[in-house]
Design a protein around this motif. Structure first.
Motif, short mmCIF file in Angstrom:
data_model
loop_
_atom_site.label_atom_id
_atom_site.label_comp_id
_atom_site.label_asym_id
_atom_site.label_seq_id
_atom_site.Cartn_x
_atom_site.Cartn_y
_atom_site.Cartn_z
N TYR A 150 -0.43 4.25 1.09
CA TYR A 150 -0.95 5.13 2.14
C TYR A 150 -0.05 5.07 3.39
O TYR A 150 0.44 3.97 3.71
CB TYR A 150 -2.39 4.70 2.50
CG TYR A 150 -3.11 5.67 3.39
CD1 TYR A 150 -3.71 6.81 2.86
CD2 TYR A 150 -3.18 5.44 4.76
CE1 TYR A 150 -4.37 7.70 3.69
CE2 TYR A 150 -3.84 6.33 5.60
CZ TYR A 150 -4.43 7.46 5.07
OH TYR A 150 -5.07 8.35 5.88
N PRO A 151 0.23 6.18 4.09
CA PRO A 151 -0.43 7.49 3.96
C PRO A 151 0.33 8.50 3.11
O PRO A 151 -0.06 9.66 3.08
CB PRO A 151 -0.50 7.96 5.40
CG PRO A 151 0.76 7.43 6.01
CD PRO A 151 1.00 6.11 5.36
N THR B 226 0.85 -1.20 0.00
CA THR B 226 0.00 0.00 0.00
C THR B 226 0.88 1.25 0.00
O THR B 226 1.99 1.23 0.55
CB THR B 226 -0.93 0.03 1.22
OG1 THR B 226 -1.71 1.24 1.18
CG2 THR B 226 -0.15 -0.01 2.53
N ILE C 220 -4.07 2.86 7.45
CA ILE C 220 -5.08 3.82 7.90
C ILE C 220 -5.11 3.87 9.43
O ILE C 220 -5.17 4.93 10.04
CB ILE C 220 -6.45 3.46 7.33
CG1 ILE C 220 -6.46 3.63 5.81
CG2 ILE C 220 -7.54 4.32 7.96
CD1 ILE C 220 -7.72 3.15 5.15
N ALA D 182 -3.32 -1.78 3.54
CA ALA D 182 -4.01 -0.50 3.45
C ALA D 182 -4.79 -0.20 4.74
O ALA D 182 -4.77 0.93 5.25
CB ALA D 182 -4.94 -0.48 2.24
N PHE E 126 -2.55 8.09 -1.95
CA PHE E 126 -3.66 7.15 -1.99
C PHE E 126 -3.31 5.95 -2.85
O PHE E 126 -2.42 6.02 -3.71
CB PHE E 126 -4.92 7.82 -2.55
CG PHE E 126 -5.43 8.95 -1.68
CD1 PHE E 126 -5.94 8.69 -0.42
CD2 PHE E 126 -5.40 10.25 -2.13
CE1 PHE E 126 -6.42 9.70 0.37
CE2 PHE E 126 -5.88 11.27 -1.35
CZ PHE E 126 -6.39 11.01 -0.08
#
Length: 368
Positions: free
Chosen positions: A22-23, A20, A63, A59, A26
Motif C-alpha cells: 500500500y498505497p 506492505t 495508510i 501497512a 492492496f
C-alpha cells in the motif's frame, strides 16, 4: 533497514516500508497481491514472527502517509459565522466531531465545474482562488440585457466593441438584403433617404429638369457658355492685398498698392459662345485724381493684342471709396482674357475690386 524483513514484498511509493504494498496496491491474502506476512494464523498452532508485526506496522504507516495528517478536518474549516478557523484548539475540537468520510464526501460532491470549467485565457491561464472572478467561459458576462431567455447576456456594441467594421463584413450586394441608399437617411432631422435625394438631384453629367414650381437658389457663382462671374476670390493677389469691406457682396475686396501697377483681375473667357459681350466691373478708389488710374481691357489670349479697352480716371468715380460699375463692350472669338489693371501712379491711389460679370450685349443697345 533495522528489524526482520522476511517475505518482503517491496513498496514502490514508500521504499522504506518494504513489508506492505500500500498505497500502490492492496495487501491481499492470495493472488498476485498476496502479502504472506498478513496471512491468517491459527491459535495454538501457528506462531507470529517479527516480520508479521513489522508488516502490520508498515501497512498502518503507509495508510497514515497516504491519508495525511488531520484527515478529519474539512478542506476549509469555518465557524458558525463563516469565518475561517485557524486556532489549533478550535481545529482540534472540529476534528473530534468530524470524520474522514465527511472530508471525502466534501471532495466527491464539490462543484469542480464551477472552478475548473473550460478556460479561454490561453495555455498559461491558471485559476486564482483569491480573485473575485476568473476569465472562464462560465464567468464570462456582457453588460447588455439577457432578454430573459436563459442565454448569455448580449454584447453592448456601444461600450464593449472597438475598431471599425470593414466593408467585407457588410452585405453590399444588389439584393433585398444588401445595404443601399434606400436604407440610409441623408441627415437625422430629415426623413429623406439617400436614394430619393440622388434621384431628385440634377445630374452633373446628364443634366435634368427642374420642376415648374421649384425654387432654385444659388448663392455662388454661375459660369455658363454665355455668362461668367468673378469675385474677389478670383482676383489676383500679387502686388495686392485682401481687405475686409462691408460695402461689397462678400464683405471683402482686393486692394491694389498705392503707386505700383498690378493686375486686380486677369481671367480667361474660354468656353463661351462667340459674340459681342459686355464686362461689368465694380470698383472704388480712395483718390479722385484726374489722372488715369485703372484700365479694363479684353485681350486676345493667343496674340496678346488688345481687342478693346477703357481707361478710367479718378474723376470717373462718383466719390472717394464709393463703388461704381464700369462697362467694357468687346467681341469674343474664343480666345479672350478679361483684365482689370490698376495703373502705375506718382501719387498714392488705391483701387479696390469687388466683382466682374461678363454677359452678352443685348441687341436693343444697337437698335436705336
Amino acid at each position: 533497514m533495522a528489524g526482520s524483513i522476511g517475505n518482503a514484498v517491496g513498496n514502490s511509493v514508500y521504499t522504506d516500508l518494504v513489508l506492505t504494498r500500500y498505497p500502490t496496491t492492496f495487501d491481499e491474502r492470495s493472488g498476485s497481491k498476496s502479502n504472506p506476512n498478513l496471512s491468517r494464523w491459527t491459535n495454538l498452532k501457528d506462531y507470529n514472527m517479527a516480520e508479521h508485526v513489522n508488516a502490520l506496522q508498515d501497512a498502518v504507516m503507509a495508510i497514515q502517509r497516504a491519508l495525511g495528517e488531520k484527515v478529519q478536518l474539512p478542506a476549509k474549516p469555518v465557524d458558525a459565522s463563516g469565518k475561517p478557523i485557524t486556532d489549533e484548539n478550535e481545529l482540534l475540537n472540529v476534528s473530534k466531531t468530524s470524520t474522514v468520510k465527511d472530508r471525502l464526501d466534501a471532495i466527491e460532491t464539490h462543484d469542480w465545474y464551477a472552478e475548473f470549467d473550460k478556460r479561454y485565457g490561453g495555455p498559461d491561464w491558471k485559476f486564482d482562488k483569491d480573485a473575485a472572478t476568473n476569465p472562464t467561459i462560465e464567468q464570462h458576462r456582457h453588460i447588455g440585457s439577457a432578454g430573459g431567455n436563459g442565454m448569455p447576456e448580449k454584447i453592448n456594441l456601444r461600450e464593449e466593441v472597438s475598431g471599425k467594421l470593414p466593408k467585407v463584413n457588410i452585405d453590399l450586394s444588389n439584393t433585398s438584403t444588401g445595404l443601399t441608399g434606400k436604407d440610409i437617411l441623408v441627415e437625422p432631422t430629415v426623413g429623406t433617404k439617400i436614394s430619393d435625394a440622388i434621384n431628385d438631384k440634377v445630374s452633373e453629367s446628364t443634366g435634368g429638369t427642374i420642376s415648374k414650381g421649384a425654387k432654385l437658389t444659388n448663392l455662388g457663382k454661375t459660369n455658363t457658355r454665355w455668362t461668367r462671374e468673378f469675385d474677389s476670390f478670383d482676383a489676383a493677389t500679387t502686388g495686392n492685398s485682401v481687405a475686409q469691406d462691408g460695402a461689397t457682396l462678400l464683405n471683402r475686396s482686393i486692394e491694389s498698392g498705392a503707386t505700383a501697377a498690378s493686375d486686380l483681375l486677369n481671367v480667361s473667357l474660354s468656353g463661351m459662345y462667340y459674340g459681342r459681350y459686355v464686362a461689368i466691373v465694380r470698383l472704388c478708389t480712395d483718390n479722385l485724381s484726374p489722372n488715369s488710374i485703372v484700365q479694363i481691357s479684353a485681350i486676345n489670349s493667343k496674340t496678346k493684342t488688345e481687342i478693346n479697352s477703357v481707361t478710367l480716371d479718378g474723376s470717373d468715380f462718383d466719390g472717394k471709396s464709393k463703388y461704381k460699375n464700369f462697362y467694357l463692350i468687346f467681341d469674343h472669338n474664343g480666345t479672350t482674357n478679361l483684365r482689370v489693371r490698376k495703373l502705375g501712379t506718382t501719387s498714392s491711389v488705391k483701387v479696390r475690386f469687388d466683382y466682374a460679370i461678363v454677359e452678352p450685349v443685348h441687341p436693343a443697345v444697337f437698335d436705336r
